[in-house]
Design a protein around this motif. Structure first.
Motif, mmCIF file in Angstrom:
data_model
loop_
_atom_site.group_PDB
_atom_site.id
_atom_site.type_symbol
_atom_site.label_atom_id
_atom_site.label_comp_id
_atom_site.label_asym_id
_atom_site.label_seq_id
_atom_site.Cartn_x
_atom_site.Cartn_y
_atom_site.Cartn_z
ATOM 1 N N UNK A 81 0.802 -1.230 0.000
ATOM 2 C CA UNK A 81 0.000 0.000 0.000
ATOM 3 C C UNK A 81 0.834 1.280 0.000
ATOM 4 N N UNK A 82 2.139 1.193 0.189
ATOM 5 C CA UNK A 82 2.984 2.378 0.257
ATOM 6 C C UNK A 82 3.698 2.579 -1.076
ATOM 7 N N UNK A 83 3.647 3.811 -1.610
ATOM 8 C CA UNK A 83 4.230 4.076 -2.922
ATOM 9 C C UNK A 83 4.974 5.412 -2.922
ATOM 10 N N UNK A 84 6.235 5.376 -3.290
ATOM 11 C CA UNK A 84 6.987 6.608 -3.511
ATOM 12 C C UNK A 84 6.677 7.092 -4.927
ATOM 13 N N UNK A 85 6.154 8.298 -5.032
ATOM 14 C CA UNK A 85 5.763 8.849 -6.324
ATOM 15 C C UNK A 85 6.819 9.835 -6.822
ATOM 16 N N UNK A 89 6.554 12.771 -12.959
ATOM 17 C CA UNK A 89 5.546 11.960 -13.642
ATOM 18 C C UNK A 89 4.202 12.670 -13.672
ATOM 19 N N UNK A 90 3.925 13.465 -12.631
ATOM 20 C CA UNK A 90 2.637 14.141 -12.549
ATOM 21 C C UNK A 90 2.688 15.578 -13.063
ATOM 22 N N UNK A 91 3.811 16.235 -12.905
ATOM 23 C CA UNK A 91 3.910 17.614 -13.389
ATOM 24 C C UNK A 91 3.784 17.690 -14.909
ATOM 25 N N UNK A 92 4.022 16.566 -15.588
ATOM 26 C CA UNK A 92 3.877 16.528 -17.034
ATOM 27 C C UNK A 92 2.461 16.243 -17.494
ATOM 28 N N UNK A 140 0.468 7.261 -0.979
ATOM 29 C CA UNK A 140 1.635 7.751 -1.691
ATOM 30 C C UNK A 140 2.347 8.855 -0.931
ATOM 31 N N UNK A 141 3.571 9.138 -1.352
ATOM 32 C CA UNK A 141 4.327 10.269 -0.813
ATOM 33 C C UNK A 141 5.370 10.691 -1.843
ATOM 34 N N UNK A 142 5.783 11.939 -1.755
ATOM 35 C CA UNK A 142 6.897 12.456 -2.551
ATOM 36 C C UNK A 142 8.075 12.702 -1.628
ATOM 37 N N UNK A 143 9.283 12.720 -2.180
ATOM 38 C CA UNK A 143 10.444 13.063 -1.353
ATOM 39 C C UNK A 143 10.802 14.542 -1.483
ATOM 40 N N UNK A 144 9.983 15.300 -2.226
ATOM 41 C CA UNK A 144 10.129 16.752 -2.340
ATOM 42 C C UNK A 144 8.761 17.383 -2.155
ATOM 43 N N UNK A 145 8.725 18.696 -1.971
ATOM 44 C CA UNK A 145 7.438 19.392 -1.901
ATOM 45 C C UNK A 145 6.723 19.258 -3.242
ATOM 46 N N UNK A 146 5.416 19.090 -3.190
ATOM 47 C CA UNK A 146 4.636 18.939 -4.416
ATOM 48 C C UNK A 146 3.403 19.832 -4.332
ATOM 49 N N UNK A 147 3.295 20.791 -5.252
ATOM 50 C CA UNK A 147 2.161 21.719 -5.268
ATOM 51 C C UNK A 147 1.075 21.204 -6.200
ATOM 52 N N UNK A 148 -0.166 21.473 -5.830
ATOM 53 C CA UNK A 148 -1.286 21.030 -6.643
ATOM 54 C C UNK A 148 -2.440 22.033 -6.545
ATOM 55 N N UNK A 149 -3.229 22.146 -7.629
ATOM 56 C CA UNK A 149 -4.375 23.064 -7.617
ATOM 57 C C UNK A 149 -5.450 22.565 -6.667
ATOM 58 N N UNK A 150 -6.141 23.528 -6.031
ATOM 59 C CA UNK A 150 -7.194 23.160 -5.088
ATOM 60 C C UNK A 150 -8.321 24.180 -5.141
ATOM 61 N N UNK A 151 -9.518 23.687 -4.872
ATOM 62 C CA UNK A 151 -10.668 24.553 -4.668
ATOM 63 C C UNK A 151 -11.185 24.322 -3.261
ATOM 64 N N UNK A 160 -9.446 18.846 -5.473
ATOM 65 C CA UNK A 160 -8.031 19.024 -5.753
ATOM 66 C C UNK A 160 -7.683 18.278 -7.040
ATOM 67 N N UNK A 161 -6.534 18.596 -7.571
ATOM 68 C CA UNK A 161 -5.990 17.793 -8.666
ATOM 69 C C UNK A 161 -4.640 17.285 -8.198
ATOM 70 N N UNK A 162 -4.683 16.144 -7.551
ATOM 71 C CA UNK A 162 -3.518 15.490 -6.973
ATOM 72 C C UNK A 162 -3.302 14.169 -7.720
ATOM 73 N N UNK A 163 -2.252 13.441 -7.410
ATOM 74 C CA UNK A 163 -2.093 12.115 -8.018
ATOM 75 C C UNK A 163 -3.320 11.229 -7.850
ATOM 76 N N UNK A 164 -4.034 11.373 -6.732
ATOM 77 C CA UNK A 164 -5.219 10.551 -6.517
ATOM 78 C C UNK A 164 -6.282 10.818 -7.575
ATOM 79 N N UNK A 165 -6.575 12.097 -7.827
ATOM 80 C CA UNK A 165 -7.558 12.432 -8.853
ATOM 81 C C UNK A 165 -7.089 11.977 -10.237
ATOM 82 N N UNK A 166 -5.820 12.201 -10.510
ATOM 83 C CA UNK A 166 -5.288 11.826 -11.820
ATOM 84 C C UNK A 166 -5.404 10.311 -12.038
ATOM 85 N N UNK A 167 -5.007 9.530 -11.036
ATOM 86 C CA UNK A 167 -5.038 8.072 -11.172
ATOM 87 C C UNK A 167 -6.469 7.540 -11.219
ATOM 88 N N UNK A 168 -7.337 8.050 -10.350
ATOM 89 C CA UNK A 168 -8.694 7.504 -10.266
ATOM 90 C C UNK A 168 -9.595 7.991 -11.394
#
Length: 295
Positions: A81-85, A89-92, A140-151, A160-168
């Motif tokens: 269940x643990x994933x280093x992202x 991969x997502x900024x693109x 999931x987690x990143x090893x750096x700060x990761x910014x994402x759009x939010x309402x 939000x538009x995070x890896x979760x939204x993108x993947x699901x």
């Protein structure tokens, strides 16, 4: 995939324990794990995922070395269940690349960028259900700060538009065709992604919140390459489904009205009741796999 094998009481108990532990962690201290602790464990040559899982297990009071039950739970759940992202991969992602979110507020609705801290944990995909009935959350987690759009709505993160939204949303985006209807606007991620598809002729968005619509129209929609495909209808989703959806004008419907599984189950079941009115339409739902784990 069908899962007809009876679930044992032990597996049910394990599922409940893991979900309870993770719920407390994600709601109370998702940034509990820090860089220094990670680096110390990584010196032993283990993977990022193992180091993160070991720290999380220790925080839960688990002894994964000498306690057989804790070790078994760790191996059956944490190892899967643990994933280093990777941020790159997502900024693109096309939406990330082409849509800029300003810091603005209209009424109770606000657009801004939020961020995950390095090693902050978050849900990153639908729950995985194994053949034997184990329900494994995806963290999931990143090893750096990761910014994402939010309402935000009333100061609470709603969309939000995070890896979760993108993947699901990958499957509902890939499957969309023809005249598409989507319930829920958010930041327009789904509408943007399907509007980019050549086999999508139109995208109708049903949204009830006037401020959300105003923010989207003024700051987000003008950045769409295919804004001409977008039609926005201000209406209650269920009233629209009752009165208009069954008229046969939509080929594909995607529903994304809920914040998470806990507030989505009732709305999911309610919307499912309208499917038989549109037998020629394909219906999909955000985080349906996770919702089904609770039903």
């Amino acid at each position: 995939m069908e899962h007809n094998q009876p679930i044992t009481e032990k597996i049910k108990a394990d599922n409940a324990k893991v979900f309870a532990l993770l719920s407390h962690y994600l709601n109370q201290a998702p940034d509990f794990i820090n860089k220094e602790e990670m680096e110390e464990i990584l010196q032993g040559g283990v993977s990022y995922e193992y180091a993160f899982g070991a720290l999380l297990a220790a925080a839960f009071g688990m002894d994964i070395v000498d306690n057989a039950d804790d070790k078994d739970l760790f191996n059956r759940y944490f190892n899967h269940m643990i994933h280093k992202l990777e941020a790159e991969e997502y900024s693109g992602n096309p939406y990330y690349s082409h849509i800029q979110i300003p810091a603005v507020k209209i009424g109770n609705s606000e657009l801004k960028y939020e961020q995950y801290k390095p090693f902050e944990g978050f849900v990153c995909n639908d729950i995985v259900r194994t053949e034997e009935g184990r329900q494994i959350p995806q963290i999931g987690f990143f090893d750096t700060e990761f910014k994402f759009p939010a309402m935000l709505e009333n100061g609470r993160i709603w969309m939000t538009i995070t890896p979760n939204e993108i993947e699901t949303m990958k499957e509902p985006v890939d499957q969309a065709f023809g005249n598409v209807l989507t319930y829920g606007m958010g930041l327009g991620y789904y509408a943007y992604m399907v509007s980019e598809k050549e086999n999508v002729a139109s995208v109708t968005i049903v949204e009830s919140n006037e401020h959300v619509i105003d923010l989207f129209r003024e700051y987000v929609l003008p950045q769409f390459k295919h804004a001409d495909k977008i039609r926005i209808i201000r209406a209650d989703a269920f009233e629209y489904a009752q009165e208009h959806m069954g008229k046969g004008q939509y080929d594909f419907v995607f529903t994304d009205l809920w914040h998470d599984v806990s507030d989505g189950m009732g709305m999911y079941l309610r919307m499912k009741e309208y499917e038989n009115r549109s037998p020629g339409t394909v219906f999909t739902y955000w985080i349906e796999k996770s919702i089904l784990c609770y039903l």
